[in-house]
Design a protein around this motif. Structure first.
Motif, PDB file in Angstrom:
ATOM      1  N   THR A   1      37.400  36.182  38.243  1.00 15.29           N
ATOM      2  CA  THR A   1      38.065  35.814  37.102  1.00 15.29           C
ATOM      3  C   THR A   1      39.511  34.690  37.095  1.00 15.29           C
TER       4      THR A   1
ATOM      5  N   GLU B   1      43.230  33.102  37.612  1.00 15.88           N
ATOM      6  CA  GLU B   1      44.401  32.979  36.607  1.00 15.88           C
ATOM      7  C   GLU B   1      45.569  32.045  37.666  1.00 15.88           C
TER       8      GLU B   1
ATOM      9  N   ARG C   1      44.989  33.818  32.322  1.00 18.96           N
ATOM     10  CA  ARG C   1      43.743  34.052  32.563  1.00 18.96           C
ATOM     11  C   ARG C   1      42.370  33.765  32.439  1.00 18.96           C
TER      12      ARG C   1
ATOM     13  N   GLU D   1      38.473  34.897  32.087  1.00 16.33           N
ATOM     14  CA  GLU D   1      37.284  35.673  33.228  1.00 16.33           C
ATOM     15  C   GLU D   1      35.993  34.944  32.011  1.00 16.33           C
TER      16      GLU D   1
END
Length: 118
Positions: free
Chosen positions: A40, A42, A102, A104
């Protein structure tokens, strides 16, 4: 000679105005993966009540998959972006606070670029 000086001054003025008007991103992300990666990424940005931001997302996918979304500070989904090759969108969350973009990714190979502007 006078026309040449006027032309130089005009071009200088236009360049100066262009540099001053250039927007600075609130947040940006630039990730490149040459081998499959899972994880991930962010970035967060602060907004005042009623602010509108412009989100720009560009991706090159050579393998794997990714999913992008914007969340509020308390983890509430604000905007589900999904997957896009090129995306430009405006976003007005409503409340003041810290928001985050975010991304992923799973077995991802390629590049992701995102910028958030006020």
């Amino acid at each position: 000679m006078k026309k040449c000086i006027t032309a130089v001054l005009l071009v200088s003025l236009l360049l100066g105005v262009g540099l001053l008007a250039r927007r600075t991103p609130l947040a940006s992300m630039d990730r490149r993966f040459s081998a499959p990666e899972t994880g991930t990424s962010e970035v967060s940005f602060d907004l005042e009540r009623g602010d509108t931001v412009r989100l720009s997302l560009t991706s090159t996918v050579r393998g794997g998959d990714y999913h992008a979304a914007v969340y509020s500070a308390d983890g509430v989904l604000v905007e589900d972006i999904g997957k896009a090759k090129r995306l430009e969108m405006s976003l007005t969350p409503g409340d003041a606070g810290t928001y985050s973009l975010r991304v992923e990714y799973d077995g991802f190979v390629g590049s992701l670029k995102a910028k958030i502007y006020r």
